[in-house]
Every structure is written in C-alpha cells, then in structure tokens.
Design a protein around this motif. Structure first.
Motif, PDB file in Angstrom:
ATOM      1  N   ASN A  71       0.933  -1.250   0.123  1.00  0.00           N
ATOM      2  CA  ASN A  71       0.108  -0.009   0.146  1.00  0.00           C
ATOM      3  C   ASN A  71       0.977   1.330  -0.060  1.00  0.00           C
ATOM      4  O   ASN A  71       0.574   2.112  -0.553  1.00  0.00           O
ATOM      5  N   VAL A  72       1.934   1.326   0.889  1.00  0.00           N
ATOM      6  CA  VAL A  72       2.772   2.321   0.796  1.00  0.00           C
ATOM      7  C   VAL A  72       3.519   2.620  -0.580  1.00  0.00           C
ATOM      8  O   VAL A  72       3.420   3.577  -1.105  1.00  0.00           O
ATOM      9  N   ARG A  73       4.065   1.631  -1.129  1.00  0.00           N
ATOM     10  CA  ARG A  73       4.876   1.817  -2.534  1.00  0.00           C
ATOM     11  C   ARG A  73       3.683   1.980  -3.252  1.00  0.00           C
ATOM     12  O   ARG A  73       4.039   2.815  -4.464  1.00  0.00           O
ATOM     13  N   ALA A  74       2.302   1.429  -3.483  1.00  0.00           N
ATOM     14  CA  ALA A  74       1.444   1.990  -4.578  1.00  0.00           C
ATOM     15  C   ALA A  74       0.845   3.290  -4.088  1.00  0.00           C
ATOM     16  O   ALA A  74      -0.150   3.859  -4.895  1.00  0.00           O
ATOM     17  N   ASP A  75       0.968   4.000  -3.137  1.00  0.00           N
ATOM     18  CA  ASP A  75       0.587   5.409  -2.611  1.00  0.00           C
ATOM     19  C   ASP A  75      -0.942   5.352  -2.612  1.00  0.00           C
ATOM     20  O   ASP A  75      -1.770   6.108  -3.000  1.00  0.00           O
ATOM     21  N   ILE A  76      -1.395   4.195  -1.772  1.00  0.00           N
ATOM     22  CA  ILE A  76      -2.754   4.030  -1.375  1.00  0.00           C
ATOM     23  C   ILE A  76      -3.024   4.106  -0.015  1.00  0.00           C
ATOM     24  O   ILE A  76      -2.495   3.381   0.923  1.00  0.00           O
ATOM     25  N   PRO A  77      -3.877   5.245   0.264  1.00  0.00           N
ATOM     26  CA  PRO A  77      -3.927   5.593   1.854  1.00  0.00           C
ATOM     27  C   PRO A  77      -4.595   4.360   2.432  1.00  0.00           C
ATOM     28  O   PRO A  77      -5.715   3.751   1.873  1.00  0.00           O
ATOM     29  N   PHE A  78      -4.179   4.367   3.884  1.00  0.00           N
ATOM     30  CA  PHE A  78      -5.183   3.391   4.244  1.00  0.00           C
ATOM     31  C   PHE A  78      -5.132   3.445   5.972  1.00  0.00           C
ATOM     32  O   PHE A  78      -4.225   4.471   6.515  1.00  0.00           O
ATOM     33  N   THR A  79      -6.380   3.262   6.459  1.00  0.00           N
ATOM     34  CA  THR A  79      -6.251   3.616   8.035  1.00  0.00           C
ATOM     35  C   THR A  79      -5.838   2.384   8.984  1.00  0.00           C
ATOM     36  O   THR A  79      -5.398   2.651  10.127  1.00  0.00           O
ATOM     37  N   ARG A  80      -6.190   1.058   8.520  1.00  0.00           N
ATOM     38  CA  ARG A  80      -5.542  -0.028   8.983  1.00  0.00           C
ATOM     39  C   ARG A  80      -5.732  -1.287   8.192  1.00  0.00           C
ATOM     40  O   ARG A  80      -6.236  -1.251   7.147  1.00  0.00           O
ATOM     41  N   ILE A  81      -4.991  -2.401   8.780  1.00  0.00           N
ATOM     42  CA  ILE A  81      -4.775  -3.643   7.998  1.00  0.00           C
ATOM     43  C   ILE A  81      -5.029  -4.679   8.995  1.00  0.00           C
ATOM     44  O   ILE A  81      -4.587  -4.654  10.031  1.00  0.00           O
ATOM     45  N   VAL A  82      -6.056  -5.555   8.725  1.00  0.00           N
ATOM     46  CA  VAL A  82      -6.553  -6.569   9.552  1.00  0.00           C
ATOM     47  C   VAL A  82      -6.670  -7.964   8.635  1.00  0.00           C
ATOM     48  O   VAL A  82      -6.699  -8.062   7.817  1.00  0.00           O
ATOM     49  N   ALA A  83      -6.115  -8.960   9.382  1.00  0.00           N
ATOM     50  CA  ALA A  83      -6.338 -10.219   9.079  1.00  0.00           C
ATOM     51  C   ALA A  83      -7.527 -10.795   8.620  1.00  0.00           C
ATOM     52  O   ALA A  83      -8.544 -10.523   9.595  1.00  0.00           O
ATOM     53  N   ALA A  84      -7.887 -11.548   7.718  1.00  0.00           N
ATOM     54  CA  ALA A  84      -9.207 -12.057   7.436  1.00  0.00           C
ATOM     55  C   ALA A  84      -9.032 -13.438   7.005  1.00  0.00           C
ATOM     56  O   ALA A  84      -7.864 -13.800   6.488  1.00  0.00           O
ATOM     57  N   HIS A  85     -10.190 -14.227   7.024  1.00  0.00           N
ATOM     58  CA  HIS A  85     -10.182 -15.620   6.648  1.00  0.00           C
ATOM     59  C   HIS A  85     -11.128 -15.953   5.658  1.00  0.00           C
ATOM     60  O   HIS A  85     -12.505 -15.534   5.943  1.00  0.00           O
ATOM     61  N   ASP A  86     -10.860 -16.489   4.589  1.00  0.00           N
ATOM     62  CA  ASP A  86     -11.907 -16.861   3.466  1.00  0.00           C
ATOM     63  C   ASP A  86     -12.760 -18.049   3.886  1.00  0.00           C
ATOM     64  O   ASP A  86     -12.086 -18.998   4.224  1.00  0.00           O
ATOM     65  N   LEU A  87     -14.073 -17.794   4.004  1.00  0.00           N
ATOM     66  CA  LEU A  87     -14.965 -18.967   4.405  1.00  0.00           C
ATOM     67  C   LEU A  87     -15.718 -19.283   3.208  1.00  0.00           C
ATOM     68  O   LEU A  87     -16.771 -19.985   3.194  1.00  0.00           O
ATOM     69  N   THR A  88     -15.218 -19.107   1.827  1.00  0.00           N
ATOM     70  CA  THR A  88     -16.027 -19.789   0.782  1.00  0.00           C
ATOM     71  C   THR A  88     -15.790 -21.170   0.866  1.00  0.00           C
ATOM     72  O   THR A  88     -14.874 -21.911   0.903  1.00  0.00           O
ATOM     73  N   PRO A  89     -17.037 -21.857   0.798  1.00  0.00           N
ATOM     74  CA  PRO A  89     -17.138 -23.068   0.702  1.00  0.00           C
ATOM     75  C   PRO A  89     -16.541 -23.856  -0.533  1.00  0.00           C
ATOM     76  O   PRO A  89     -16.210 -23.295  -1.528  1.00  0.00           O
TER      77      PRO A  89
END
Length: 73
Positions: free
Chosen positions: A55-73
């Motif tokens: 995100n920093v290198r792509a110059d994309i502003p962000f407020t937070r980064i959180v882990a997520a888990h894919d629950l697609t069956p």
C-alpha cells in the motif's frame, strides 16, 4: 472511479514487483462503498507487513490492516 481504477492498477503492479523481489503479496480485489466514501482492498500475503509495504509503495492511503479468513465453501 478513475482514481480507484488507477490505484487498483498500481496495487496489482506493486504486488507483482514485490513478489518478484521476494516479498509475497498479491492484490485480489476491492469493494467501494459509495455512501461512506470507503474502499476495502483485499490482499493475500503471509503477514500484514507485506500488505502495508504494498500500500505504501502503491501510494494507497489506508487506516488499518486486519487479518481475514476466506470462508468460501
């Protein structure tokens, strides 16, 4: 929407560049919420630091980064 499309292209390219350099991170997709002027970007990476670097290198502003888990069956 043009700015979002440009940011998406940067995220894709930066992810490929970082991965080629040994820092694994891959941009997957974004979801824009117009009523709140918010955008959620989904990346695949072994740790949050790689996502932060992308995100920093792509110059994309962000407020937070959180882990997520894919629950697609």
């Amino acid at each position: 929407m043009d700015q979002l499309a440009a940011a998406q292209k940067r995220a894709i390219q930066v992810g490929m560049d970082l991965t080629a350099q040994g820092t694994k991170v891959r941009y997957i997709r974004s979801t824009f919420i117009p009523g709140e002027q918010k955008c959620m970007c989904l990346f695949e990476a072994p740790n949050p630091e790689n996502v932060r670097e992308a995100n920093v290198r792509a110059d994309i502003p962000f407020t937070r980064i959180v882990a997520a888990h894919d629950l697609t069956p």
